[in-house]
Design a protein around this motif. Sequence first.
Motif, PDB file in Angstrom:
ATOM      1  N   ASN A  57      17.205  -9.037   0.815  1.00 54.18           N
ATOM      2  CA  ASN A  57      17.818  -7.767   0.419  1.00 54.18           C
ATOM      3  C   ASN A  57      17.218  -7.239  -0.883  1.00 54.18           C
ATOM      4  O   ASN A  57      17.583  -6.163  -1.338  1.00 54.18           O
ATOM      5  N   VAL A  58      16.331  -8.055  -1.471  1.00 52.04           N
ATOM      6  CA  VAL A  58      15.727  -7.676  -2.748  1.00 52.04           C
ATOM      7  C   VAL A  58      14.255  -7.352  -2.487  1.00 52.04           C
ATOM      8  O   VAL A  58      13.555  -8.099  -1.811  1.00 52.04           O
ATOM      9  N   LEU A  59      13.825  -6.212  -3.009  1.00 54.39           N
ATOM     10  CA  LEU A  59      12.426  -5.824  -2.774  1.00 54.39           C
ATOM     11  C   LEU A  59      11.518  -6.568  -3.750  1.00 54.39           C
ATOM     12  O   LEU A  59      11.513  -6.307  -4.958  1.00 54.39           O
ATOM     13  N   THR A  60      10.760  -7.534  -3.197  1.00 52.19           N
ATOM     14  CA  THR A  60       9.781  -8.288  -3.991  1.00 52.19           C
ATOM     15  C   THR A  60       8.409  -8.039  -3.378  1.00 52.19           C
ATOM     16  O   THR A  60       8.309  -7.427  -2.297  1.00 52.19           O
ATOM     17  N   GLY A  61       7.370  -8.546  -4.010  1.00 50.76           N
ATOM     18  CA  GLY A  61       6.017  -8.400  -3.472  1.00 50.76           C
ATOM     19  C   GLY A  61       5.919  -9.063  -2.097  1.00 50.76           C
ATOM     20  O   GLY A  61       5.309  -8.522  -1.170  1.00 50.76           O
ATOM     21  N   ARG A  62       6.574 -10.272  -1.956  1.00 48.67           N
ATOM     22  CA  ARG A  62       6.496 -11.001  -0.693  1.00 48.67           C
ATOM     23  C   ARG A  62       7.185 -10.199   0.431  1.00 48.67           C
ATOM     24  O   ARG A  62       6.654 -10.042   1.522  1.00 48.67           O
ATOM     25  N   ILE A  63       8.378  -9.646   0.085  1.00 51.14           N
ATOM     26  CA  ILE A  63       9.107  -8.869   1.107  1.00 51.14           C
ATOM     27  C   ILE A  63       8.305  -7.633   1.496  1.00 51.14           C
ATOM     28  O   ILE A  63       8.164  -7.307   2.682  1.00 51.14           O
ATOM     29  N   LEU A  64       7.730  -6.972   0.483  1.00 55.03           N
ATOM     30  CA  LEU A  64       6.969  -5.752   0.767  1.00 55.03           C
ATOM     31  C   LEU A  64       5.824  -6.048   1.739  1.00 55.03           C
ATOM     32  O   LEU A  64       5.592  -5.299   2.702  1.00 55.03           O
ATOM     33  N   ALA A  65       5.151  -7.183   1.506  1.00 58.79           N
ATOM     34  CA  ALA A  65       4.018  -7.536   2.362  1.00 58.79           C
ATOM     35  C   ALA A  65       4.469  -7.808   3.799  1.00 58.79           C
ATOM     36  O   ALA A  65       3.691  -7.612   4.739  1.00 58.79           O
ATOM     37  N   SER A  66       5.736  -8.216   3.954  1.00 58.22           N
ATOM     38  CA  SER A  66       6.186  -8.554   5.317  1.00 58.22           C
ATOM     39  C   SER A  66       6.751  -7.341   6.071  1.00 58.22           C
ATOM     40  O   SER A  66       7.095  -7.435   7.244  1.00 58.22           O
ATOM     41  N   LEU A  67       6.884  -6.193   5.365  1.00 53.91           N
ATOM     42  CA  LEU A  67       7.491  -5.025   6.031  1.00 53.91           C
ATOM     43  C   LEU A  67       6.495  -4.341   6.966  1.00 53.91           C
ATOM     44  O   LEU A  67       5.296  -4.298   6.668  1.00 53.91           O
ATOM     45  N   PRO A  68       6.977  -3.793   8.087  1.00 51.71           N
ATOM     46  CA  PRO A  68       6.091  -3.007   8.955  1.00 51.71           C
ATOM     47  C   PRO A  68       5.441  -1.891   8.140  1.00 51.71           C
ATOM     48  O   PRO A  68       6.078  -1.301   7.262  1.00 51.71           O
ATOM     49  N   ASN A  69       4.181  -1.625   8.439  1.00 54.79           N
ATOM     50  CA  ASN A  69       3.420  -0.665   7.621  1.00 54.79           C
ATOM     51  C   ASN A  69       3.804   0.785   7.927  1.00 54.79           C
ATOM     52  O   ASN A  69       4.149   1.122   9.039  1.00 54.79           O
ATOM     53  N   HIS A  70       3.780   1.603   6.870  1.00 58.10           N
ATOM     54  CA  HIS A  70       3.881   3.057   7.073  1.00 58.10           C
ATOM     55  C   HIS A  70       2.934   3.711   6.075  1.00 58.10           C
ATOM     56  O   HIS A  70       3.071   3.525   4.869  1.00 58.10           O
ATOM     57  N   ASP A  71       1.964   4.462   6.575  1.00 57.57           N
ATOM     58  CA  ASP A  71       1.018   5.139   5.675  1.00 57.57           C
ATOM     59  C   ASP A  71       1.692   6.380   5.122  1.00 57.57           C
ATOM     60  O   ASP A  71       2.006   7.289   5.869  1.00 57.57           O
ATOM     61  N   GLY A  72       1.930   6.409   3.840  1.00 53.62           N
ATOM     62  CA  GLY A  72       2.549   7.597   3.236  1.00 53.62           C
ATOM     63  C   GLY A  72       3.766   7.205   2.425  1.00 53.62           C
ATOM     64  O   GLY A  72       4.002   6.033   2.122  1.00 53.62           O
ATOM     65  N   GLN A  73       4.551   8.237   2.056  1.00 50.55           N
ATOM     66  CA  GLN A  73       5.752   8.026   1.236  1.00 50.55           C
ATOM     67  C   GLN A  73       6.732   7.092   1.932  1.00 50.55           C
ATOM     68  O   GLN A  73       6.910   7.169   3.151  1.00 50.55           O
ATOM     69  N   LYS A  74       7.375   6.235   1.135  1.00 49.92           N
ATOM     70  CA  LYS A  74       8.382   5.335   1.710  1.00 49.92           C
ATOM     71  C   LYS A  74       9.655   5.418   0.865  1.00 49.92           C
ATOM     72  O   LYS A  74       9.586   5.496  -0.358  1.00 49.92           O
ATOM     73  N   VAL A  75      10.792   5.394   1.538  1.00 49.21           N
ATOM     74  CA  VAL A  75      12.072   5.232   0.841  1.00 49.21           C
ATOM     75  C   VAL A  75      12.614   3.883   1.285  1.00 49.21           C
ATOM     76  O   VAL A  75      12.741   3.631   2.483  1.00 49.21           O
ATOM     77  N   ILE A  76      12.880   2.995   0.314  1.00 47.42           N
ATOM     78  CA  ILE A  76      13.386   1.667   0.667  1.00 47.42           C
ATOM     79  C   ILE A  76      14.771   1.479   0.047  1.00 47.42           C
ATOM     80  O   ILE A  76      14.941   1.614  -1.170  1.00 47.42           O
TER      81      ILE A  76
END
Length: 507
Positions: free
Chosen positions: A459-478
């Motif tokens: 539930n916490v956005l870390t570098g590891r979590i970010l790397a595991s998220l499905p990709n989206h090219d462009g702006q992201k709201v997390i």
Amino acid sequence: MPLLHWLTRDEDIHTATHTPYRLLEQVAEHSHGEPDTGNMLVQGDNLDALKALLPYYAGKVKCIFIDPPYNTRSAFEHYDDNLEHAKWLALMYPRLELLHSLLSEDGSIWVTIDDNEGHYLKVIMDEVFGRKNFIATIAWEKDKGGRGDADISSSHDMVLAYAINRKIWATKRNLLERNVVQAGRFRNPDNDPRGAWRQGDDGTAKSGTDKQRFPITLPSGRVVRPKVGRYWAFSEETFNLALAEGRVYFGRNGDRLPVIKRYADVVREGVAPRTWWPAEEAGTNQSAKRDHLRKLLPDIEPFATPKPEQLLRLIVHISTNPGELVLDSFLGSGTTAAVAHKMGRRYIGIEMGNHAITHCVPRLQKVIEGEQGGISEAVGWQGGGGFRFYKLGVPVFDENGQVSPCIRFAPLAAHLWFVSTGIPYKGSATSPFLGEHEDVGYYLLFNGILGDLTADGGNVLTGRILASLPNHDGQKVIFGESCRLSAERLQAERITFRQIPYEIKAR
Ligand SMILES: C[S@@+](CC[C@H](N)C(=O)[O-])C[C@H]1O[C@@H](n2cnc3c(N)ncnc32)[C@H](O)[C@@H]1O
């Protein structure tokens, strides 16, 4: 401005703010027909239901009709109509506030009521909607006969109508079709090939200028002028233009004062609604019950005080166009929803009683099947469409402002998606990537969606979590509980982080 005071007013004016946001949960077994029409039936207290709708529909509803309990001191078969006066005001005030927030800038609200509470309602509606936005009090002839045992037999209810902005509303409201009597005012005594006409600028007026006293030669040869102290109701230019176009009538023998014709097809289509709605045009309580509902649902004890579909047809016609959203938060037996459905409007109906299931659902099922009672014939209803049924879910946030422990991923995802994009969520909510809207990708880190069920796992956005998220090219709201990435990293990755719950309560 003078305000109405009652015992619990100081609490009641804060009720809407203190009511928690809840989720709405669909109940598949009571939903019918096409699922994606946007039509909703919600079972529950309308205070909670209206608050639940707010993040999704604030400013989007074109017409609200409500028929709240009149407080007549009766106990009806399906609901109790006997509240202490202050309690009735406590019921209405916060609901009117929420209804106000749901209306669009060209929207309007129509409320049926009688003498028991009508004048108090006017004062609180003046406060919530503004005196300048009052449209009218319509007198609806609810009862054709008279009650011999009454001291004075009540023949009409009031319909109080307010706009969010009276001036804007006036430019958007629809006229009514001309009825036979009004159409009869257009005649064609001279067989004018352009069709029926009525007297426009006729004869003479009490005021004017000397220029409006010019002589006119009638076809009979007689020359006429207005009498002393009177003036032609038109200018010489207007008269000459109308004469050249053959739009002046001088009577059967060509010897009467001139009349400038107004043709039926150029006079604006229809007539302005009036404040008197007779039973012949708007139906009665009895006609709704006897001629329609008893035949439509013969196996069900009829609802005590249904409004006729004709009454709702007038309101929906005046205040909306096809495809626009109509809301009724005291739905009763479902009249407003049935009428909106047949007239091609979208609708939301809220009812707390069990008749949401025993009356509204079967009634709307019959409408989908093409039932021919009520206004069906008048609007050419053939059937089709559908609605989804909802019940109230748990509050989104607990009393400490935290996301409630029993909130599941999917409903929270739908809530956040709607709050962010303004459109309903159609995804499956099985991944932290909720979807893309206008080139922005939306993600939710919540409740172990990434498979990690430890306390704040995933539930916490870390570098590891970010790397595991499905990709989206462009702006992201997390959306997530917290973020360990630096501001520079967020900028480089084009991420806007929104912390739950603090940044998501409302729009
Ligand atoms: C006068 S009836 C509406 C009749 C409706 N216009 C019709 O044509 O059938 C009022 C309805 O409001 C419902 N009601 C009263 N308080 C409510 C509340 N707080 N939330 C939702 N519904 C409520 C009652 O159960 C009742 O069905």
